[in-house]
Scaffold this motif. Structure first.
Motif, mmCIF file in Angstrom:
data_model
loop_
_atom_site.group_PDB
_atom_site.id
_atom_site.type_symbol
_atom_site.label_atom_id
_atom_site.label_comp_id
_atom_site.label_asym_id
_atom_site.label_seq_id
_atom_site.Cartn_x
_atom_site.Cartn_y
_atom_site.Cartn_z
ATOM 1 N N VAL A 283 -0.688 -6.491 9.676
ATOM 2 C CA VAL A 283 -0.257 -6.514 8.281
ATOM 3 C C VAL A 283 0.043 -5.093 7.808
ATOM 4 O O VAL A 283 -0.724 -4.167 8.073
ATOM 5 C CB VAL A 283 -1.339 -7.136 7.377
ATOM 6 N N ILE A 284 1.170 -4.942 7.136
ATOM 7 C CA ILE A 284 1.483 -3.681 6.457
ATOM 8 C C ILE A 284 1.572 -3.960 4.963
ATOM 9 O O ILE A 284 2.290 -4.867 4.534
ATOM 10 C CB ILE A 284 2.821 -3.082 6.927
ATOM 11 N N GLU A 285 0.829 -3.188 4.177
ATOM 12 C CA GLU A 285 0.985 -3.194 2.728
ATOM 13 C C GLU A 285 1.484 -1.810 2.325
ATOM 14 O O GLU A 285 0.879 -0.797 2.677
ATOM 15 C CB GLU A 285 -0.341 -3.512 2.026
ATOM 16 N N ALA A 286 2.608 -1.787 1.640
ATOM 17 C CA ALA A 286 3.218 -0.519 1.229
ATOM 18 C C ALA A 286 3.193 -0.418 -0.292
ATOM 19 O O ALA A 286 3.413 -1.410 -0.993
ATOM 20 C CB ALA A 286 4.661 -0.440 1.737
ATOM 21 N N PHE A 287 2.942 0.792 -0.776
ATOM 22 C CA PHE A 287 2.874 1.050 -2.209
ATOM 23 C C PHE A 287 3.785 2.246 -2.498
ATOM 24 O O PHE A 287 3.469 3.384 -2.144
ATOM 25 C CB PHE A 287 1.434 1.336 -2.629
ATOM 26 N N ILE A 288 4.928 1.962 -3.121
ATOM 27 C CA ILE A 288 5.973 2.973 -3.288
ATOM 28 C C ILE A 288 6.063 3.374 -4.754
ATOM 29 O O ILE A 288 6.529 2.612 -5.606
ATOM 30 C CB ILE A 288 7.328 2.443 -2.769
ATOM 31 N N ASN A 289 5.591 4.583 -5.016
ATOM 32 C CA ASN A 289 5.446 5.095 -6.379
ATOM 33 C C ASN A 289 6.437 6.251 -6.545
ATOM 34 O O ASN A 289 6.055 7.411 -6.632
ATOM 35 C CB ASN A 289 3.992 5.564 -6.538
ATOM 36 N N THR A 290 7.724 5.897 -6.545
ATOM 37 C CA THR A 290 8.788 6.883 -6.369
ATOM 38 C C THR A 290 9.693 7.001 -7.590
ATOM 39 O O THR A 290 10.251 6.007 -8.057
ATOM 40 C CB THR A 290 9.646 6.510 -5.143
ATOM 41 N N ASP A 291 9.831 8.228 -8.060
ATOM 42 C CA ASP A 291 10.816 8.558 -9.085
ATOM 43 C C ASP A 291 11.999 9.184 -8.353
ATOM 44 O O ASP A 291 11.900 10.295 -7.840
ATOM 45 C CB ASP A 291 10.216 9.537 -10.090
ATOM 46 N N PRO B 14 13.642 -1.023 -3.805
ATOM 47 C CA PRO B 14 13.343 -2.167 -2.929
ATOM 48 C C PRO B 14 14.305 -2.308 -1.758
ATOM 49 O O PRO B 14 13.889 -2.665 -0.652
ATOM 50 C CB PRO B 14 13.452 -3.369 -3.877
ATOM 51 N N VAL B 15 15.579 -2.010 -1.969
ATOM 52 C CA VAL B 15 16.551 -2.123 -0.885
ATOM 53 C C VAL B 15 16.185 -1.167 0.249
ATOM 54 O O VAL B 15 16.157 -1.548 1.424
ATOM 55 C CB VAL B 15 17.982 -1.832 -1.401
ATOM 56 N N LYS C 126 5.082 -2.832 -4.599
ATOM 57 C CA LYS C 126 4.205 -3.191 -3.482
ATOM 58 C C LYS C 126 4.979 -4.116 -2.545
ATOM 59 O O LYS C 126 5.651 -5.047 -2.991
ATOM 60 C CB LYS C 126 2.949 -3.899 -3.989
ATOM 61 N N PHE C 127 4.872 -3.857 -1.257
ATOM 62 C CA PHE C 127 5.542 -4.656 -0.235
ATOM 63 C C PHE C 127 4.489 -5.105 0.778
ATOM 64 O O PHE C 127 3.642 -4.304 1.175
ATOM 65 C CB PHE C 127 6.616 -3.838 0.483
ATOM 66 N N LYS C 128 4.581 -6.349 1.195
ATOM 67 C CA LYS C 128 3.630 -6.857 2.199
ATOM 68 C C LYS C 128 4.408 -7.582 3.287
ATOM 69 O O LYS C 128 5.282 -8.398 3.011
ATOM 70 C CB LYS C 128 2.610 -7.796 1.560
ATOM 71 N N LEU C 129 4.065 -7.252 4.527
ATOM 72 C CA LEU C 129 4.788 -7.791 5.676
ATOM 73 C C LEU C 129 3.815 -8.010 6.815
ATOM 74 O O LEU C 129 2.935 -7.189 7.067
ATOM 75 C CB LEU C 129 5.865 -6.780 6.108
ATOM 76 N N MET C 130 3.956 -9.136 7.527
ATOM 77 C CA MET C 130 3.190 -9.398 8.740
ATOM 78 C C MET C 130 4.125 -9.263 9.932
ATOM 79 O O MET C 130 5.233 -9.797 9.921
ATOM 80 C CB MET C 130 2.557 -10.784 8.699
ATOM 81 N N ILE C 131 3.669 -8.536 10.956
ATOM 82 C CA ILE C 131 4.479 -8.276 12.144
ATOM 83 C C ILE C 131 3.788 -8.870 13.368
ATOM 84 O O ILE C 131 2.597 -8.643 13.584
ATOM 85 C CB ILE C 131 4.683 -6.766 12.343
ATOM 86 N N ALA C 132 4.547 -9.598 14.166
ATOM 87 C CA ALA C 132 3.998 -10.246 15.365
ATOM 88 C C ALA C 132 3.914 -9.259 16.524
ATOM 89 O O ALA C 132 4.602 -9.371 17.541
ATOM 90 C CB ALA C 132 4.848 -11.452 15.744
ATOM 91 N N ALA C 133 3.075 -8.244 16.342
ATOM 92 C CA ALA C 133 2.853 -7.225 17.375
ATOM 93 C C ALA C 133 1.470 -6.636 17.144
ATOM 94 O O ALA C 133 0.976 -6.618 16.003
ATOM 95 C CB ALA C 133 3.915 -6.137 17.306
ATOM 96 N N PRO C 134 0.810 -6.154 18.210
ATOM 97 C CA PRO C 134 -0.537 -5.596 18.060
ATOM 98 C C PRO C 134 -0.581 -4.365 17.159
ATOM 99 O O PRO C 134 0.398 -3.626 17.022
ATOM 100 C CB PRO C 134 -0.932 -5.232 19.502
ATOM 101 N N PHE C 135 -1.742 -4.149 16.604
ATOM 102 C CA PHE C 135 -1.986 -3.031 15.688
ATOM 103 C C PHE C 135 -1.565 -1.694 16.293
ATOM 104 O O PHE C 135 -0.871 -0.900 15.645
ATOM 105 C CB PHE C 135 -3.489 -3.013 15.352
ATOM 106 N N ASP C 136 -1.979 -1.416 17.530
ATOM 107 C CA ASP C 136 -1.688 -0.116 18.148
ATOM 108 C C ASP C 136 -0.187 0.129 18.290
ATOM 109 O O ASP C 136 0.285 1.262 18.144
ATOM 110 C CB ASP C 136 -2.350 -0.016 19.525
ATOM 111 N N VAL C 137 0.555 -0.940 18.580
ATOM 112 C CA VAL C 137 2.006 -0.805 18.740
ATOM 113 C C VAL C 137 2.656 -0.510 17.385
ATOM 114 O O VAL C 137 3.507 0.379 17.263
ATOM 115 C CB VAL C 137 2.611 -2.083 19.357
#
Length: 230
Positions: A180-188, A203-204, A50-61
C-alpha cells in the motif's frame, strides 16, 4: 543535528499527523486504482491531496522503486511524470537535497515547475494507519528548502513549493503480496493560475507518478520471479 535535519523531522511529524488523521479527508475521485481525497492546507490557499494505491508487488520491490535516488548520478528514468530529477547534495544516508522539474500540464496551461526539496527517509514500527497493516512503515518525507549553492530557477520553469509532503509505504497482514502507498501532496505550484486549474494539475501529475511506480514495481517483480529459460 543540522538545520536540514530539524526541518526534515518537523516535516515528518506533520506528515505522520496527516496520515493518522483518517477522518478529515473528503473523497475527491477514483482514477483507475488510485483513490483521491483532499482537505484544506494550513500552509497556503489550497488543498492537500491524499492518494491511496495498492500494488501487486512485494514491499521491498516497491520500496526500491519509490525511494529517493541515493547517488549523485541516480535518477528515476522510469518516471514519466517529471522531466528531470537530480541530487544536488547528499547530507546523510537518509537525507538529501534534490531538484525536480515537472512537465507542462493541463494541455500546456500550466508551465513546468521546479522544486528544490529535502528528501528524508524514515522507518517506524509504532504508527498505525490501517488495522490490517503490518507494523513497519517506510516513509518518504519532502519539503522545499533554500539552498543557495543550487542557484536560481531553471529557464522556462516556475518555482513551486512543497510544504510537508510525502509517502507512507506498508504491507497488509491479510495480503502480504500487496503493498500500500499513501501519498500526501501539500504543494503550492506557484504562479498566478486560477485555483480550478491548480486542482487539476496536482492530481494529474501525482496519479501519473503513482501509476508509473505500480508499473515499474510489477515489471521488476515479474522479471525477478520468472523462471529461467533453458
Amino acid at each position: 543535528m543540522s538545520d536540514y535535519n530539524k526541518l526534515a523531522e518537523v516535516a515528518f511529524e506533520e506528515l505522520k499527523g496527516m496520515a493518522i488523521d483518517q477522518d478529515s479527508w473528503k473523497f475527491y475521485k477514483k482514477k483507475k486504482d488510485v483513490v483521491m481525497s483532499y482537505r484544506k492546507s494550513k500552509h497556503f490557499n489550497g488543498n492537500i491531496f491524499k492518494f491511496k494505491l495498492m500494488i501487486a508487488a512485494p514491499f521491498d520491490v516497491v520500496w526500491e522503486v519509490i525511494r529517493p535516488a541515493d547517488t549523485m548520478e541516480g535518477s528515476k528514468k522510469w518516471d514519466k511524470s517529471i522531466s528531470s530529477y537530480s541530487v544536488v547534495k547528499i547530507l546523510s544516508d537518509d537525507l538529501q537535497i534534490a531538484r525536480v522539474l515537472t512537465h507542462t500540464s493541463v494541455l500546456g496551461t500550466v508551465a513546468a515547475r521546479e522544486f528544490l526539496d529535502i528528501f528524508y527517509t524514515k522507518t517506524t514500527k509504532d504508527v498505525e494507519l490501517n488495522k490490517d497493516q503490518v507494523g513497519v512503515i517506510n516513509w518518504i518525507v519532502a519539503r522545499s528548502v533554500k539552498y543557495p549553492p543550487a542557484g536560481g530557477v531553471s529557464k522556462g520553469c516556475v518555482r513551486g513549493t512543497n510544504h510537508p509532503t510525502g509517502y507512507a509505504i506498508y504491507v497488509l497482514k491479510s495480503d502480504p503480496k500487496q503493498t500500500v502507498i499513501e501519498a500526501f501532496i501539500n504543494t503550492d505550484i506557484g504562479g498566478l493560475l486560477p485555483q480550478r486549474i491548480v486542482e487539476l494539475a496536482v492530481p494529474v501529475q501525482q496519479c501519473k507518478y503513482l501509476e508509473g511506480v505500480a508499473v515499474e514495481a510489477c515489471t521488476r517483480w515479474q522479471m525477478s520471479s520468472a523462471p529461467l529459460s533453458m
